[in-house]
Each structure stands twice: as C-alpha cells, then as structure tokens.
Scaffold this motif. Sequence first.
Motif, PDB file in Angstrom:
ATOM      1  N   UNK A 217       0.799  -1.230   0.000  1.00  0.00           N
ATOM      2  CA  UNK A 217       0.000   0.000   0.000  1.00  0.00           C
ATOM      3  C   UNK A 217       0.828   1.275   0.000  1.00  0.00           C
ATOM      4  N   UNK A 218       2.118   1.149  -0.333  1.00  0.00           N
ATOM      5  CA  UNK A 218       3.008   2.313  -0.212  1.00  0.00           C
ATOM      6  C   UNK A 218       2.670   3.431  -1.198  1.00  0.00           C
ATOM      7  N   UNK A 219       2.345   3.078  -2.433  1.00  0.00           N
ATOM      8  CA  UNK A 219       2.127   4.123  -3.439  1.00  0.00           C
ATOM      9  C   UNK A 219       0.640   4.472  -3.515  1.00  0.00           C
ATOM     10  N   UNK A 220       0.120   4.981  -2.404  1.00  0.00           N
ATOM     11  CA  UNK A 220      -1.315   5.234  -2.326  1.00  0.00           C
ATOM     12  C   UNK A 220      -1.665   6.704  -2.535  1.00  0.00           C
ATOM     13  N   UNK A 221      -0.686   7.525  -2.889  1.00  0.00           N
ATOM     14  CA  UNK A 221      -0.900   8.968  -3.007  1.00  0.00           C
ATOM     15  C   UNK A 221      -1.856   9.360  -4.119  1.00  0.00           C
ATOM     16  N   UNK A 222      -1.930   8.526  -5.163  1.00  0.00           N
ATOM     17  CA  UNK A 222      -2.878   8.808  -6.243  1.00  0.00           C
ATOM     18  C   UNK A 222      -3.370   7.494  -6.830  1.00  0.00           C
ATOM     19  N   UNK A 223      -4.325   7.549  -7.691  1.00  0.00           N
ATOM     20  CA  UNK A 223      -4.885   6.319  -8.241  1.00  0.00           C
ATOM     21  C   UNK A 223      -4.057   5.848  -9.438  1.00  0.00           C
ATOM     22  N   UNK A 224      -3.341   4.761  -9.250  1.00  0.00           N
ATOM     23  CA  UNK A 224      -2.503   4.222 -10.321  1.00  0.00           C
ATOM     24  C   UNK A 224      -3.255   3.172 -11.141  1.00  0.00           C
ATOM     25  N   UNK A 225      -4.535   3.000 -10.858  1.00  0.00           N
ATOM     26  CA  UNK A 225      -5.302   1.996 -11.585  1.00  0.00           C
ATOM     27  C   UNK A 225      -5.104   0.626 -10.958  1.00  0.00           C
TER      28      UNK A 225
END
Lengths: 83, 437
Positions: B264-272
């Motif tokens: 869940x680290x890259x949760x800053x924006x919606x990467x799809x």
Amino acid sequence: MGLTIDEQTAKDTIVETLKKKKGKSKFYLKDYYKMLPDEKMRDVKKIVNQMVREEVLEYWSSGSTTMIGLKGVGKQATTEEGE
Amino acid sequence: MAKHETPLIDQLESGPWPSFVSDLKLEAASRAKNENGIDYQIPVDVCDDLLGVLELSYKHGRTHWKHGGIVGVFGYGGGVIGRYCDQPEMFPGVAHFHTMRVNQPSGKYYTTKFLNDLMNIWELRGSGMTNMHGATGDIVLLGTTTPQLEEIFFDLTHKMNTDLGGSGSNLRTPSCCLGTSRCEYACYDTQELCHSMTQEYQDELHRPAFPYKFKFKFDGCPNCCVAAIARSDLSFVGTWRDDIRIDQEAVKAYVGGELKPNAGAHAGRNWGPFDIQKEVIGLCPTGCMRYEGGKLEINTPECTRCMHCINVMPRALRVGLDKGVTILCGAKAPIVDGAQIGTLLVPFMKIEEPYDEVHALIEKVWDYWMEEGKNRERVGELIKRNGMQKMLEKCDLKALPQHVQEPRSNPYIFWKEEEVPGGFQRDVNEFRKYHQR
C-alpha cells in the motif's frame, strides 16, 4: 610481540629517526614500517601504538587520515592538514 | 535578540524543509534561558557564534573552519575530530569546536532513557547539537572544547556503556540494518554480526593501523537499507541460494486486488488496478518470471535477487530458506570525486557463529591492503590499481563465473602458465600433425 630485535632498541630507532627528520613532524604509519624494515608490519603497528600509550608519540588526525609524530613536536593545537 | 545578525542564513528557513538554522536558534535561545539551571562547561553562546561564523562564511564564500589536530582521548586514535575556528576573536564560543563520534547501537534502537542520558551529558559538556546520524552511522556530537573530551568519554563508557566510534585511518564504526529484529526479508542477523565484528576488532576501531579509512556494513537483504554495496569497503549483503518461496493463493489475491501491492506504499494517487505483467513480470531485470494460467513461476538460476517482485508482493513471495551473505569489496562514496560501487568477492557464505570464515576473509583483505595500499588509498582503489585477480589471490579465492559480468567482457581473470597443462610453450611439430598450416 614478535619483534626480532629488542623492544627498547625498536623504540629508540623510531625516536632517533624521528628526531633526525627535518621539516615535517607528523608521519603516516607506513613511514614507520620503513624505519624498521626487517620487522613485520603488525609488530611495528603494535609498538607504535604502545609508544602512543606511553606518551612518547601522539596521533594527529584530520578526521579522515591519521598521522603520528613525537609528542609535543611541531604545531600543536590549531594545525591543519597541509599547514 | 540574536547575538549576530544573520540575514543570509535566515533565508534558509524560508524553504519548505525543516531547517537546521531554526534548530540552532532554538538551541541558542534554550541555552540563554537555561531553565534547567545547567552548569554549562563550554561557552553558553556556542550556538549563537556558530550561526555567526556560518553567516560570515556565506558572506565571504569561504570556510572559517580548520580541521584536524592532535585532540583525542587517551589511547584512542579515533572518535574525535579536531575543529577550530579561524576567527576566534569574533566567535569565541566556537574557537574550539571538536566533533565526537559515538558508536550507535546496532540497528539504531534507542531507549528514551539512553537518549535523555546522552543529551544530559552533551548539554552540560558540549554544544547540545547533534547529527543523528553521520554518513557512517555514528551518533555525531557537534562542538566541544578540548578539556571536555576526556570527561565526556568517561561518562559515555562508564555511565552509558557505549564507546566512541571510528575516525581517521581506522576501522570505522560498523553499521547494519534492522535485520531479523523487524524485517522478514533479512537473510541473517545483521545486528548480531555487526555487534560481534565491533567487539572483535576493537583494536582496529580505536588504534589507527590502516593506510586510510575502512568500512564494514551489514545489509540483511539486497534491498540494502544501509547501502553497504555503495559505501563500504567490505559489504555483507544477505541473500539466499534456493527458490523464492511462492504462495500462489496470495499472488492471486494481489492480481484480484484484495491485497495492495507494495504493502500500500504508493497510495498517493490512483494508479489503476494492479497489473502483474506490467509491474512485476515486465520489470524483472533477468526476465526469469512468468505468470500463466493463474500460476507464477520463477526460474531461480536466472534470478539476480533484485528484490523487486518480493517488494511488490511481500505477502506472496518470500526469500528462500538457504540463507547467507554475498560479500562485495571496494565501494566508496567520496564527496569530491570517484564514487565506486562494490565488486563481488564471495558470491555466497553461510553466516554462522563464531564467524571464523568471515574473520579469515576480513583479515586477508586487511593484510593485503596494509602491505600494498598507498597512503590514503581505499581498498577499491587498490583493486583498480593491482587488478581483481591479485585481490582474489590474496584472499585465497578462485575466480568464479560470478566475478565476470558477462562472457567476453571485463576479462580481468587471466590464466597463468602454471595453471595451463603443458604451459604456454608447445611443440609445433606435434601441433602440425593435427592442424594444417
């Protein structure tokens, strides 16, 4: 101690050699190996460190490199590398 | 009211990042107020004068520090770095401003009591300013005077059961990652090995014996959280020999979106939605993975232990069970020039107490470097000067395919005449019997 010569002779050789040096007052450990060329480097290292404990020699450090000289000889408190 | 006007360095406070200038001002104000009634053993206005000298350096575009000296504690050739200001009349508070390096605990675990005790010593006998931590990992105590050095050393060793770190031509303070204490990726107990090496090589840490600095670092896995591969003369990086353990159900859960990739680290924006093909399989540097029919497969002999797939899907993939270390040598990261990454020395070594194999290797590297290294030459530079083959010989290691990046490139391993049956001389007549001119 694995010195092939008497410990005191080794110490005297170092002190005598240092006293003869003109100009510089602090030397790399490698320079001490050359003063006792027939001895193992580890033994020379041990005797040099022992002489520091006995306050005959003293360390000088730039932070990255260490040099060793006769205690009280050369510039003291506020010297810096290259000065 | 500040002691010195500092318009230039005040500007640094306007940036979005935490400012050391603000910290210095806070400490300066705290020392001036002295609410706890501390009997300061060095000038009270040390932080004010530090701000002043820095402002002057900004104005002049040159440093006003002199470094180096004979300062130290009795019997130790490291741990203290002499610093003096070349404008002592203007800034008497920092006329002497020596740095002390303190050996950090393995994995940098602290108790509040330890930190409080440390600061009680340092507020009393030093500037109160620290650098947590220096590039090598030490606790760095910034700024004290010569008479305080032995006092601080006594308190650190007798009351806090810790020690000075390394500086000068010494073994530098060994450092390690958290290892098995917190991290499931760790392939060995980094803290235990780091502590053991620190104890074993006390003489090398405190009494200069080397041509220049020497660093060990211990990383539990190839994620290299202490950057051993980039910054240490001898790097110990955890690894494994068998297969990455795969939980196929968890792989499906990642693919199906029930588990978040990268924890869940890259949760800053919606990467799809997570795309295993694009984000894992396609990024494998050796192309040793495939995902077909809902099953993930890894061809272990081709895997370089890059850790990417494990980092993305930690619930599904785990490091193997046959664990040990890879040892690399010769990295350095100097500020001025010549950064160099570590070169592989030992592809795999088991880490088992009492670590005799590790000691033997370390001492062989030191013997070679102490004998052949020039003054101020790092191990990595010695390897470049004399060749990797010599390094392997001195370490009693055989050249292995892993020492070569790829066939027909960097061929630094050569046959010697005595290793070739019949040597380099041959009987031409005998040769001609089988081969036409």
